[in-house]
Motif scaffolding. Structure first.
Motif, PDB file in Angstrom:
ATOM      1  N   LEU A 479      45.451  25.235  13.187  1.00  0.00           N
ATOM      2  CA  LEU A 479      46.690  25.404  12.428  1.00  0.00           C
ATOM      3  C   LEU A 479      46.439  25.356  10.921  1.00  0.00           C
ATOM      4  O   LEU A 479      47.349  25.046  10.149  1.00  0.00           O
ATOM      5  CB  LEU A 479      47.711  24.340  12.828  1.00  0.00           C
ATOM      6  CG  LEU A 479      48.320  24.479  14.223  1.00  0.00           C
ATOM      7  CD1 LEU A 479      49.359  23.390  14.450  1.00  0.00           C
ATOM      8  CD2 LEU A 479      48.972  25.846  14.410  1.00  0.00           C
ATOM      9  N   ALA A 480      45.207  25.655  10.518  1.00  0.00           N
ATOM     10  CA  ALA A 480      44.888  25.605   9.089  1.00  0.00           C
ATOM     11  C   ALA A 480      45.709  26.607   8.291  1.00  0.00           C
ATOM     12  O   ALA A 480      46.023  26.375   7.122  1.00  0.00           O
ATOM     13  CB  ALA A 480      43.399  25.868   8.882  1.00  0.00           C
ATOM     14  N   GLY A 481      46.083  27.713   8.912  1.00  0.00           N
ATOM     15  CA  GLY A 481      46.800  28.766   8.196  1.00  0.00           C
ATOM     16  C   GLY A 481      48.219  28.432   7.819  1.00  0.00           C
ATOM     17  O   GLY A 481      48.863  29.187   7.073  1.00  0.00           O
ATOM     18  N   VAL A 482      48.761  27.312   8.307  1.00  0.00           N
ATOM     19  CA  VAL A 482      50.143  26.965   7.956  1.00  0.00           C
ATOM     20  C   VAL A 482      50.217  26.251   6.616  1.00  0.00           C
ATOM     21  O   VAL A 482      51.316  26.067   6.081  1.00  0.00           O
ATOM     22  CB  VAL A 482      50.802  26.084   9.043  1.00  0.00           C
ATOM     23  CG1 VAL A 482      50.793  26.784  10.384  1.00  0.00           C
ATOM     24  CG2 VAL A 482      50.103  24.734   9.153  1.00  0.00           C
ATOM     25  N   GLY A 483      49.086  25.845   6.043  1.00  0.00           N
ATOM     26  CA  GLY A 483      49.092  25.109   4.788  1.00  0.00           C
ATOM     27  C   GLY A 483      49.871  25.797   3.679  1.00  0.00           C
ATOM     28  O   GLY A 483      50.738  25.169   3.040  1.00  0.00           O
ATOM     29  N   PRO A 484      49.608  27.089   3.389  1.00  0.00           N
ATOM     30  CA  PRO A 484      50.371  27.751   2.325  1.00  0.00           C
ATOM     31  C   PRO A 484      51.876  27.772   2.582  1.00  0.00           C
ATOM     32  O   PRO A 484      52.668  27.616   1.644  1.00  0.00           O
ATOM     33  CB  PRO A 484      49.789  29.175   2.331  1.00  0.00           C
ATOM     34  CG  PRO A 484      48.421  29.023   2.904  1.00  0.00           C
ATOM     35  CD  PRO A 484      48.536  27.936   3.925  1.00  0.00           C
ATOM     36  N   ILE A 485      52.286  27.934   3.826  1.00  0.00           N
ATOM     37  CA  ILE A 485      53.715  27.945   4.147  1.00  0.00           C
ATOM     38  C   ILE A 485      54.302  26.548   3.988  1.00  0.00           C
ATOM     39  O   ILE A 485      55.454  26.388   3.550  1.00  0.00           O
ATOM     40  CB  ILE A 485      53.944  28.486   5.569  1.00  0.00           C
ATOM     41  CG1 ILE A 485      53.387  29.903   5.691  1.00  0.00           C
ATOM     42  CG2 ILE A 485      55.426  28.456   5.933  1.00  0.00           C
ATOM     43  CD1 ILE A 485      53.958  30.882   4.687  1.00  0.00           C
ATOM     44  N   TYR A 486      53.526  25.515   4.331  1.00  0.00           N
ATOM     45  CA  TYR A 486      53.993  24.148   4.122  1.00  0.00           C
ATOM     46  C   TYR A 486      54.253  23.879   2.641  1.00  0.00           C
ATOM     47  O   TYR A 486      55.165  23.123   2.284  1.00  0.00           O
ATOM     48  CB  TYR A 486      52.972  23.146   4.655  1.00  0.00           C
ATOM     49  CG  TYR A 486      53.040  22.936   6.153  1.00  0.00           C
ATOM     50  CD1 TYR A 486      54.001  23.583   6.928  1.00  0.00           C
ATOM     51  CD2 TYR A 486      52.157  22.092   6.800  1.00  0.00           C
ATOM     52  CE1 TYR A 486      54.076  23.387   8.294  1.00  0.00           C
ATOM     53  CE2 TYR A 486      52.219  21.882   8.177  1.00  0.00           C
ATOM     54  CZ  TYR A 486      53.174  22.534   8.917  1.00  0.00           C
ATOM     55  OH  TYR A 486      53.245  22.332  10.274  1.00  0.00           O
ATOM     56  N   LEU A 487      53.445  24.458   1.763  1.00  0.00           N
ATOM     57  CA  LEU A 487      53.678  24.302   0.329  1.00  0.00           C
ATOM     58  C   LEU A 487      54.905  25.100  -0.114  1.00  0.00           C
ATOM     59  O   LEU A 487      55.761  24.597  -0.852  1.00  0.00           O
ATOM     60  CB  LEU A 487      52.445  24.764  -0.458  1.00  0.00           C
ATOM     61  CG  LEU A 487      51.157  23.965  -0.256  1.00  0.00           C
ATOM     62  CD1 LEU A 487      50.014  24.607  -1.038  1.00  0.00           C
ATOM     63  CD2 LEU A 487      51.343  22.525  -0.696  1.00  0.00           C
ATOM     64  N   LEU A 488      55.000  26.338   0.360  1.00  0.00           N
ATOM     65  CA  LEU A 488      56.083  27.212  -0.073  1.00  0.00           C
ATOM     66  C   LEU A 488      57.450  26.757   0.413  1.00  0.00           C
ATOM     67  O   LEU A 488      58.464  27.018  -0.239  1.00  0.00           O
ATOM     68  CB  LEU A 488      55.820  28.648   0.402  1.00  0.00           C
ATOM     69  CG  LEU A 488      54.727  29.420  -0.342  1.00  0.00           C
ATOM     70  CD1 LEU A 488      54.461  30.756   0.336  1.00  0.00           C
ATOM     71  CD2 LEU A 488      55.129  29.638  -1.802  1.00  0.00           C
TER      72      LEU A 488
END
Length: 651
Positions: A479-488
């Motif tokens: 689930l590393a790819g959710v990081g940018p969405i968690y910030l946004l």
């Protein structure tokens, strides 16, 4: 508890710590049982120094010094950039997300999804994340820690690995079940003190015993990369001819710090920030954690790793032929290889002339592996060096302190993650979906059973020891790819529950694809020997997930601004919230400019990296000490100014 191989004084120190931990559980049991907020968040009453110290203690698992010293031995000091880079997201959490998390007044990260998005889809997403954290993420962390801790416990206590880990787990879960989060933070405080004293003592004693910097420089010879604080261009990166080390640093500083699931705060960090008495306490807790974790703690472990190079040589046993491994006998210490040319069975004794009883080569291959002549089939375990050094150099009494600090670190990780898994299950799955109207005592009772279930699940999975390392690395990318969405999601009203779900699916599918499918030519520079390197997987999973998630915005309906007013009014984030801000103009009143936060972030990074590299310049007798000290001092002034300025903002 038997402590074979230790003096009775060292054993007594360990027994006293067990008694203390269980005593904390008994004393705090009644208070912890009063409500789920007491059991999971200590009643939201923690001071910053206790919450921050708990963050530091929990981030130090028993395997952490082994891992850091092992990196130093195998690749050099620079390899620690794999986690030093997270100081960037860490200080952003201090000045931005810590305050927002505390304002949100959630119990877990999963709970935020329902508050943030306010839809039925968000409710289902919250339940999914609750199940994932309770049944997958936290148990797998425990599996890794259990297997790593077994190296320490076997060497220190002379016990069977399974027995020693079982005893430590039972000790940890006993006070965690009784006292909940209160037991976690109080024992963390003691564990932090023990760990700090023990780590510094071992570093000083071992450094002097081996002859200091001169002996280390003689041991590494012409390999200057070992002592380099930043990578050197000596290691080939894939087939591109570029430096792997420099490429790794570029990924760490350019991608890794923001492209991970915990980019806006890990579940452990969020739990402790939420447990603080107020917003200011949460910010200061995160600040103390960032300074202690990144600037103060690494060097004792690094020093031990460097000292071990003098007295613990890197040993390996090569295969004499090209062929395939047909047998690995760890008891007889033999690896059998079927020769590719003749088909004959060639037995390779796993013995090296320079090994010692506590520093022996171990098989590094499995049955079915193809090996080439000269390729190692056995080598010493670099991570074991830390434990060997403490057994060789620490005197009676001090050895007990270090041993109990490592044992306490293991127990701290266990109690944190069983409590956290129970919090996700009760708060995000059980109470909202199964029993929404039960009494507080019922939820605390369910939490205790969920804690036991988490520990049992992790213990059962730990039996699959041979595959755990691979699975652990895989779940890091899952689930590393959710990081940018968690910030946004904090900054842009347009992000919806659907966006986050798409990011989760894209991240999972991409991680599966790059792990199991052939590597296309476009990403070959990020690969080695036909397998995607960890830094390559980070780049690919993050890039694909971000493009797919943002692309989905064009195909999905915009969120209804009215549904976001509650989140916006409670958290008061900055960013692109125009339509929502128009519906809640009072939430924007009195907000500080982002430049104040930027000053704090820059100052904290200057303070942390100035202290980190200034200490390195002093220990390694390198130039620049005065410069790093000045940078750290200026950073401290900027941090102090920013914190005082932020305190004027209303909660």
């Amino acid at each position: 508890m038997a402590v074979a191989g230790l003096h009775w004084i060292d054993g007594a120190i360990i027994v006293l710590y067990f008694a203390f931990a269980v005593g904390v559980g008994l004393v705090m049991r009644e208070r912890a049982s009063a409500s789920t907020e007491e059991y999971f968040l200590s009643g939201r009453s923690l001071p910053w120094w206790l919450a921050g110290t708990s963050m530091v203690a929990t981030s130090f698992a028993s395997d952490t010094p082994l891992l850091v010293s092992g990196w130093v031995r195998e690749e050099g000091i620079w390899r620690n950039w794999v986690w030093w880079c997270y100081a960037i997201s860490g200080v952003i959490t201090v000045f931005v997300f810590a305050r927002w998390w505390r304002r949100a007044k959630v119990v877990t990260k999963a709970e935020l999804t329902e508050l943030r998005y306010g839809t039925a889809g968000a409710r289902r997403l919250r339940a999914f994340l609750g199940v994932y954290q309770a049944a997958v993420a936290n148990p797998w962390i425990l599996v890794w820690v259990m297997l790593s801790a077994s190296k320490i416990l076997e060497v220190l206590f002379g016990l069977d690995r399974t027995l020693s880990v079982t005893i430590a787990c039972l000790g940890a879960v006993s006070y965690s079940l009784l006292a909940g989060f209160w037991g976690v933070v109080i024992t963390d405080l003691v564990q932090f003190v023990l760990a700090a004293v023990g780590a510094v003592a071992l570093a000083v004693i071992s450094w002097r015993a081996v002859g200091g910097l001169a002996a280390v420089e003689a041991a590494v010879g012409s390999d200057s990369s070992v002592l380099a604080l930043v990578p050197t261009a000596e290691v080939e990166f894939g087939g591109s001819g570029a430096s792997y080390a420099l490429a790794a640093l570029a990924v760490y500083l350019g991608v890794s710090w923001w492209a991970h699931e915990d980019a806006d705060g890990s579940p452990v960090t969020v739990q402790r920030i939420s447990a603080c008495a107020d917003e200011r306490q949460g910010m200061l807790a995160a600040l103390w954690y960032a300074i202690a974790h990144y600037a103060l703690r690494p060097w004792p472990w690094i020093v031990v790793g460097l000292a071990s190079l003098v007295v613990l040589p890197a040993l390996s046993v090569p295969s004499p032929v090209d062929g395939q491994v047909v047998e690995v006998d760890t008891h007889a210490r033999v690896v059998a290889v079927a020769s590719e040319d003749t088909g004959e069975r060639v037995e390779v004794p796993l013995v090296h002339a320079e090994e010692a009883p506590d520093w022996r080569v171990e098989a590094t291959v499995s049955v079915g592996d193809a090996v080439s002549a000269g390729e190692p089939v056995a080598s010493v375990d670099a991570e074991r060096a830390y434990v060997v050094m403490l057994r060789r150099y620490l005197p009676t009494g001090l050895l007990g302190v270090v041993a109990v600090s490592l044992l306490a670190a293991f127990m701290s990780t266990v109690d944190t993650h069983v409590n956290l898994a129970a919090a996700f299950f009760v708060n995000d799955v059980y109470r909202p979906h199964l029993r929404p109207e039960a009494e507080a005592e019922h939820y605390v009772r369910v939490a205790r059973w969920a804690s036991v279930a988490t520990l049992v699940l992790a213990a059962v999975a730990a039996w699959q020891a041979e595959s755990v390392r691979w699975l652990f690395e895989f779940f890091l990318a899952f689930l590393a790819g959710v990081g940018p969405i968690y910030l946004l999601r904090w900054l842009w009203w347009r992000i919806s529950a659907t966006t986050e779900i798409v990011a989760c699916v894209a991240s999972a599918v991409t991680a599966l694809t790059v792990t199991f499918a052939p590597i296309p030519w476009a990403i070959e520079p990020l690969s080695a020997s036909g397998a995607l390197l960890p830094i390559g997987r980070t780049v690919v999973v993050t890039g694909v997930s971000l493009v797919v998630a943002l692309g989905s915005l064009a195909l999905t309906a915009r969120p209804e601004p009215a549904a976001l007013v509650e989140f916006y009014a409670r958290v008061r984030p900055f960013g692109w919230w125009g339509p929502v801000r128009a519906l809640a103009p009072e939430a924007s009143a009195g907000r500080r400019g982002t430049w104040t936060l930027a000053v704090g972030i820059v100052g904290a990074l200057a303070l942390i990296y100035g202290l980190l590299f200034g200490t390195g310049a002093w220990l390694l007798e390198r130039p620049g000490l005065a410069v790093f000290a000045a940078v750290a001092g200026l950073g401290g002034v900027l941090v102090a100014w920013s914190v005082r300025a932020i305190e004027g903002e209303r909660e």
